[in-house]
Design a protein around this motif. Structure first.
Motif, PDB file in Angstrom:
ATOM      1  N   VAL A 113     -13.670  29.172 -36.246  1.00 22.26           N
ATOM      2  CA  VAL A 113     -13.955  30.119 -37.330  1.00 22.26           C
ATOM      3  C   VAL A 113     -15.453  30.153 -37.608  1.00 22.26           C
ATOM      4  O   VAL A 113     -16.037  31.225 -37.817  1.00 22.26           O
ATOM      5  CB  VAL A 113     -13.167  29.731 -38.599  1.00 22.26           C
ATOM      6  N   MET A 114     -16.096  28.998 -37.595  1.00 21.01           N
ATOM      7  CA  MET A 114     -17.544  28.944 -37.786  1.00 21.01           C
ATOM      8  C   MET A 114     -18.260  29.708 -36.673  1.00 21.01           C
ATOM      9  O   MET A 114     -19.244  30.410 -36.913  1.00 21.01           O
ATOM     10  CB  MET A 114     -18.018  27.492 -37.802  1.00 21.01           C
ATOM     11  N   GLN A 115     -17.758  29.567 -35.474  1.00 20.72           N
ATOM     12  CA  GLN A 115     -18.370  30.276 -34.347  1.00 20.72           C
ATOM     13  C   GLN A 115     -18.224  31.790 -34.492  1.00 20.72           C
ATOM     14  O   GLN A 115     -19.138  32.545 -34.146  1.00 20.72           O
ATOM     15  CB  GLN A 115     -17.761  29.805 -33.031  1.00 20.72           C
ATOM     16  N   LEU A 116     -17.081  32.227 -35.019  1.00 23.66           N
ATOM     17  CA  LEU A 116     -16.896  33.658 -35.251  1.00 23.66           C
ATOM     18  C   LEU A 116     -17.917  34.174 -36.265  1.00 23.66           C
ATOM     19  O   LEU A 116     -18.477  35.265 -36.105  1.00 23.66           O
ATOM     20  CB  LEU A 116     -15.480  33.936 -35.759  1.00 23.66           C
ATOM     21  N   ILE A 117     -18.175  33.389 -37.306  1.00 19.18           N
ATOM     22  CA  ILE A 117     -19.181  33.781 -38.296  1.00 19.18           C
ATOM     23  C   ILE A 117     -20.546  33.875 -37.626  1.00 19.18           C
ATOM     24  O   ILE A 117     -21.318  34.808 -37.865  1.00 19.18           O
ATOM     25  CB  ILE A 117     -19.225  32.769 -39.452  1.00 19.18           C
ATOM     26  N   GLU A 118     -20.827  32.904 -36.774  1.00 18.08           N
ATOM     27  CA  GLU A 118     -22.122  32.850 -36.099  1.00 18.08           C
ATOM     28  C   GLU A 118     -22.328  34.014 -35.139  1.00 18.08           C
ATOM     29  O   GLU A 118     -23.429  34.550 -35.032  1.00 18.08           O
ATOM     30  CB  GLU A 118     -22.235  31.520 -35.347  1.00 18.08           C
ATOM     31  N   MET A 119     -21.264  34.421 -34.455  1.00 16.28           N
ATOM     32  CA  MET A 119     -21.385  35.420 -33.403  1.00 16.28           C
ATOM     33  C   MET A 119     -21.210  36.852 -33.893  1.00 16.28           C
ATOM     34  O   MET A 119     -21.509  37.789 -33.167  1.00 16.28           O
ATOM     35  CB  MET A 119     -20.336  35.139 -32.314  1.00 16.28           C
ATOM     36  N   SER A 120     -20.730  37.038 -35.109  1.00 18.56           N
ATOM     37  CA  SER A 120     -20.396  38.380 -35.588  1.00 18.56           C
ATOM     38  C   SER A 120     -21.575  39.035 -36.289  1.00 18.56           C
ATOM     39  O   SER A 120     -22.449  38.348 -36.840  1.00 18.56           O
ATOM     40  CB  SER A 120     -19.205  38.312 -36.550  1.00 18.56           C
ATOM     41  N   PRO A 121     -21.618  40.361 -36.323  1.00 18.52           N
ATOM     42  CA  PRO A 121     -22.686  41.074 -37.045  1.00 18.52           C
ATOM     43  C   PRO A 121     -22.660  40.742 -38.532  1.00 18.52           C
ATOM     44  O   PRO A 121     -21.584  40.506 -39.105  1.00 18.52           O
ATOM     45  CB  PRO A 121     -22.345  42.560 -36.818  1.00 18.52           C
ATOM     46  N   VAL A 122     -23.823  40.727 -39.148  1.00 16.97           N
ATOM     47  CA  VAL A 122     -23.907  40.452 -40.580  1.00 16.97           C
ATOM     48  C   VAL A 122     -23.129  41.502 -41.361  1.00 16.97           C
ATOM     49  O   VAL A 122     -23.173  42.690 -41.050  1.00 16.97           O
ATOM     50  CB  VAL A 122     -25.385  40.443 -41.033  1.00 16.97           C
ATOM     51  N   ASN A 123     -22.405  41.042 -42.372  1.00 14.87           N
ATOM     52  CA  ASN A 123     -21.624  41.906 -43.262  1.00 14.87           C
ATOM     53  C   ASN A 123     -20.410  42.543 -42.591  1.00 14.87           C
ATOM     54  O   ASN A 123     -19.845  43.512 -43.110  1.00 14.87           O
ATOM     55  CB  ASN A 123     -22.490  43.012 -43.881  1.00 14.87           C
ATOM     56  N   SER A 124     -19.992  42.008 -41.467  1.00 12.19           N
ATOM     57  CA  SER A 124     -18.841  42.573 -40.763  1.00 12.19           C
ATOM     58  C   SER A 124     -17.536  42.079 -41.380  1.00 12.19           C
ATOM     59  O   SER A 124     -17.489  41.078 -42.104  1.00 12.19           O
ATOM     60  CB  SER A 124     -18.880  42.169 -39.282  1.00 12.19           C
TER      61      SER A 124
END
Length: 342
Positions: free
Chosen positions: A182-193
Motif C-alpha cells: 500500500v505504501m508503494q502504491l502511494i509512492e508510485m501514484s500521481p499526487v492527488n489521485s
C-alpha cells in the motif's frame, strides 16, 4: 537538507509524488459505488475460455452489468437463483454468494467484470457478518492479490474493499502484511489521485490501534512530503495517519528523526484550511508530548532537515508562527494554539 533535496529524493523514488508542474489532478472524496468503467488493463491471466457470464447469473444481478451469452441454453436453476439474489441487498447476501463472487473474481479474464465484483464485495464488506465470512473464505488474500492489477481502477476498488474489511480487528491481522504494498502504491501514484486517497484511507484504519503502526514508521518522510504537495482532501487523510502514529510513544524517536521538508512550516498559516490546520496542531501537540534527553536533542540538532528541527527545536519558525494563529477566526484553532503556547 532543504526542500530541493526532498524533491530530488522523491524523483529518485520513481517520481512518486509527481512533483512537477500540474502534477496530478484534484479528486473529490471517493465513494464506494459503481463509477466510471475501468481502464481496460491487461488480463491478469491467459485463458482459452471466454469467461463470459450468462445473463441472469449472479454477477449480472448483483453487480448490475449486462453480458452477452454465447449460448441460449441457460440453466433454469441458475435463473431462479439469480432472481432471488436480485431482491437481496448487500447486507443479505448469503455465504454461498460471497464464495461465488470470490471464485468469479479469480477466474474472470475481463477487467470490467473484476472491477464490478470488487465493488460488490466492497459493499458487502461494510457489514460485520460479511467481513468475518470473507476472512474465513480466504477472501482477504484473494482481494489483496489485485493490488498489483494493471488497471488503476481495479486497484482503487481493491483498496476500497480492503478498507471496509479492515474495520474488523481480526481482519487487520491478515491485512498488515500488505502495508508495504500500500505504501508503494502511494509512492508510485500521481499526487492527488484516487489511488493515493484510497490507500491512505486503508492506512488510517490500520493505524487506529498501535498493533501495526510500527510497520509504517519507515514511511514518515513519504507522508510528510506528500503533505506539502497534495490538495486538502489528501492532506486531511495524511494527517489522520500521522496523528494516529504520533499518539504512539514507541514510535516517537522514528518520527522526530524523519526527514521533513522545510516548507512544512508554511502550512501553519491562516490561509490553510481549518480542517487541515486543526489536524496539524493535534500532530504538533502529540510531538511535544515527547521529551528527549539532552543528548538525543543535541544529536537531532545536527540534522537540520529532521522533523525535530523543523517543528520542535528552539530554532524552529513554528515558535514565531503559532502566536499569529491566536487571531484565527475558528475558536477550536485558537484553543489548540493557546494549549501549545502554554
Amino acid at each position: 537538507m532543504g526542500d530541493d533535496n526532498v524533491i530530488a529524493r522523491l524523483g529518485s523514488m520513481k517520481a512518486l509524488l509527481g512533483i512537477v508542474a500540474g502534477a496530478g489532478a484534484s479528486y473529490g472524496i471517493y465513494k464506494l459505488v459503481v463509477g466510471r468503467a475501468g481502464d481496460g488493463g491487461v488480463n491478469r491471466r491467459k485463458s482459452a475460455k471466454s469467461g463470459t457470464i450468462q445473463p441472469g447469473s449472479l454477477m449480472d444481478k448483483v453487480s448490475g452489468f449486462k453480458v452477452v451469452s454465447k449460448s441460449d441454453n441457460l440453466d433454469p436453476c441458475a435463473e431462479t437463483e439469480s432472481s432471488d439474489i436480485l431482491s437481496k441487498s448487500a447486507a443479505s447476501l448469503e455465504p454461498r454468494h460471497l464464495s461465488m463472487l470470490l471464485s468469479l473474481l479469480q477466474s474472470s479474464p475481463n477487467p470490467e467484470e473484476r472491477r464490478n465484483v470488487l465493488v460488490t464485495l466492497g459493499n458487502a464488506a461494510a457489514f460485520t457478518v460479511n467481513q468475518d465470512l470473507l476472512r474465513e473464505f480466504g477472501g482477504l488474500h484473494i482481494i489483496a492479490g489485485f493490488l498489483s492489477d494493471p488497471s488503476s481502477e481495479i486497484r482503487v476498488q481493491t483498496l476500497n474493499a480492503l478498507n471496509n474489511l479492515s474495520m474488523n480487528i481480526c481482519n487487520q491481522e491478515q491485512l498488515k502484511i500488505y502495508i508495504p504494498s500500500v505504501m508503494q502504491l502511494i509512492e508510485m501514484s500521481p499526487v492527488n489521485s484516487d489511488l493515493q486517497l484510497a490507500a491512505l484511507r486503508l492506512l488510517t484504519n490500520l493505524s487506529v490501534t498501535d498493533n501495526h503502526q510500527h510497520l509504517m514508521k519507515n514511511s514518515i518522510t513519504l507522508l510528510l512530503s506528500l503533505l506539502v504537495v497534495s490538495n486538502e482532501v489528501l492532506q486531511i487523510q495524511v494527517l489522520k495517519v500521522l496523528v494516529n502514529l504520533s499518539s504512539n510513544p514507541d514510535l516517537m524517536d522514528d518520527i522526530v528523526q524523519a526527514q521533513a521538508p522545510a516548507s512544512l512550516i508554511l502550512l501553519f498559516d491562516g490561509c490553510t484550511s481549518t480542517s487541515v490546520l486543526l489536524r496539524l496542531l493535534f500532530f504538533v501537540g502529540n510531538l511535544r508530548a515527547w521529551r528527549p534527553s539532552a543528548q538525543v536533542a543535541e544529536a537531532l540538532r545536527t540534522r537540520q532537515d529532521s522533523l525535530y528541527c523543523v517543528l520542535l527545536d528552539n530554532s524552529s519558525q513554528l515558535h514565531r508562527k503559532l502566536p499569529l494563529l491566536l487571531s484565527h477566526p475558528d475558536e477550536e484553532v485558537k484553543t489548540q494554539v493557546a494549549r501549545l503556547l502554554t
